[in-house]
Design an enzyme around this catalytic site. Structure first.
Site, PDB file in Angstrom:
ATOM      1  N   CYS A  95       0.877  -1.171   0.000  1.00  0.00           N
ATOM      2  CA  CYS A  95       0.000   0.000   0.000  1.00  0.00           C
ATOM      3  C   CYS A  95       0.913   1.220   0.000  1.00  0.00           C
ATOM      4  O   CYS A  95       2.051   1.135  -0.469  1.00  0.00           O
ATOM      5  CB  CYS A  95      -0.970  -0.019   1.182  1.00  0.00           C
ATOM      6  SG  CYS A  95      -0.177   0.015   2.809  1.00  0.00           S
ATOM      7  N   PHE A  96       0.458   2.344   0.489  1.00  0.00           N
ATOM      8  CA  PHE A  96       1.287   3.547   0.369  1.00  0.00           C
ATOM      9  C   PHE A  96       2.520   3.494   1.267  1.00  0.00           C
ATOM     10  O   PHE A  96       3.644   3.717   0.820  1.00  0.00           O
ATOM     11  CB  PHE A  96       0.470   4.806   0.680  1.00  0.00           C
ATOM     12  CG  PHE A  96       1.251   6.073   0.481  1.00  0.00           C
ATOM     13  CD1 PHE A  96       1.730   6.423  -0.775  1.00  0.00           C
ATOM     14  CD2 PHE A  96       1.539   6.911   1.550  1.00  0.00           C
ATOM     15  CE1 PHE A  96       2.478   7.579  -0.964  1.00  0.00           C
ATOM     16  CE2 PHE A  96       2.276   8.070   1.376  1.00  0.00           C
ATOM     17  CZ  PHE A  96       2.753   8.405   0.117  1.00  0.00           C
TER      18      PHE A  96
END
Length: 361
Positions: A95-96
């Site tokens: 994810c980020f």
């Protein structure tokens, strides 16, 4: 303990497939060439959770996220991740920042009997790793004596074709999906600046891992269409040695027709769509062409299109191409060469330059 990895070099060199669980809007802004967007939350869900986070804090946002991604929504998303893992068993996910979203996705997969490694630090850490490498590689090349060669030559001489025959070359125009002129666009859009930088960094890392003693790049300007080569890397290869590819005019006309007419038309659904693009491209250089030359080129172009429609032959396009090469691109090239006044270390035709650069690898 849930498995994590920050062995980004292995991911690049092995081209390991990645599952990007960020929302599509995040993926569109920047990702990696081996990544596939299979989001935990869609754009609307992400925005709703984000608003809740700002108004009510972390805990309430997490609760809302679980309510939004309920079993009805969750099951097809987990199924999508599983299908990807069946196709690519070595896949990893991120994810980020390598936080909650990738942890949740990893746990849901584990609950369904699938173990997957997530990237430590997520997209942000991998992106930082690539940018840092793009910054340090020029110094590493210099220290280890890896020579850069800038391949120059007039428009249509076949520079890109030559690059594709070499093992020690990186095609910047290919990475940018643009041929570097008013007519250089493709139907498929160019990558974002972030994606271009990511892909360039990976290309440089893979080149370095192959152990070549020299790197060949086309003698590009700083900007290639809508993207730009990072300054440190651009300055480095611009400081390299120069090799010049030469070709007679009619060969250049033929190459230009093949690439900018025949191959370009094949990208479009209809020839009319290509014609619209070309007329727009002519318009972008109208001022520099001058009124009389612009009208002359456009007339030749229209005649060539009519002839192609009638005969299904492309040869008539040579007339407007020849005018553009001799009266527009060649004078610009001569001016730039006179302005740079750089030493040419080698020049020759396609075979001679190919042999020379192959010997340098």
């Amino acid at each position: 303990m849930v498995p994590q990895s920050d062995d980004f070099e292995r991911i690049v060199l092995k081209n390991i497939p990645l599952i990007d669980v960020r929302a599509p809007v995040e993926f569109a802004q920047g990702a990696f060439e081996m990544a596939h967007n299979l989001p935990l939350m869609n754009d609307e869900e992400r925005q709703t959770v984000g608003i809740c986070y700002k108004q009510k804090g972390h805990d309430e946002a997490v609760k809302l996220g679980h309510r939004l991604v309920n079993d009805k929504v969750r099951l097809p998303r987990v199924s999508g991740w599983q299908s990807f893992m069946e196709k690519y068993p070595e896949a990893m996910l991120y994810c980020f920042r390598g936080g909650m979203r990738s942890k949740i996705a990893q746990q849901w997969l584990a609950d369904n009997g699938c173990e997957i490694v997530r990237l430590k630090g997520g997209y942000k850490a991998f992106r930082r790793y690539l940018i840092d490498h793009l910054e340090i590689m020029p110094q590493r090349f210099s220290t280890e004596g890896i020579q850069t060669w800038a391949l120059g030559g007039r428009t249509g001489c076949g520079k890109t074709r030559l690059l594709h025959t070499l093992d020690n070359a990186i095609d910047l125009e290919g990475l940018a999906n643009h041929r570097g002129s008013a007519f250089g666009g493709h139907v498929a859009p160019q990558p974002t600046q972030i994606n271009f930088e990511n892909t360039l960094a990976m290309a440089v890392m893979r080149f370095y891992a192959q152990g070549h003693s020299s790197l060949v790049l086309e003698d590009e300007s700083h900007c290639i269409g809508s993207v730009s080569v990072p300054k440190t890397f651009f300055d480095f290869f611009k400081g390299g040695r120069q090799v010049l590819l030469e070709a007679p005019l009619e060969e250049r006309v033929s190459i230009t027709r093949e690439e900018y007419v025949e191959q370009a038309q094949a990208e479009y659904e209809t020839t009319e769509d290509w014609t619209v693009f070309m007329r727009s491209a002519f318009g972008r250089i109208r001022k520099r062409l001058g009124g009389e030359r612009y009208q002359r080129v456009l007339k030749k172009f229209d005649q060539a299109c009519e002839n192609q429609h009638r005969t299904q032959e492309f040869d008539a396009h040579d007339d407007w191409i020849r005018i553009l090469l001799t009266e527009y691109y060649d004078p610009m090239y001569d001016y730039q060469m006179q302005k740079k006044q750089c030493k040419i270390d080698f020049s020759g035709n396609f075979d001679a330059v190919k042999d020379f650069l192959s010997q340098q690898s």
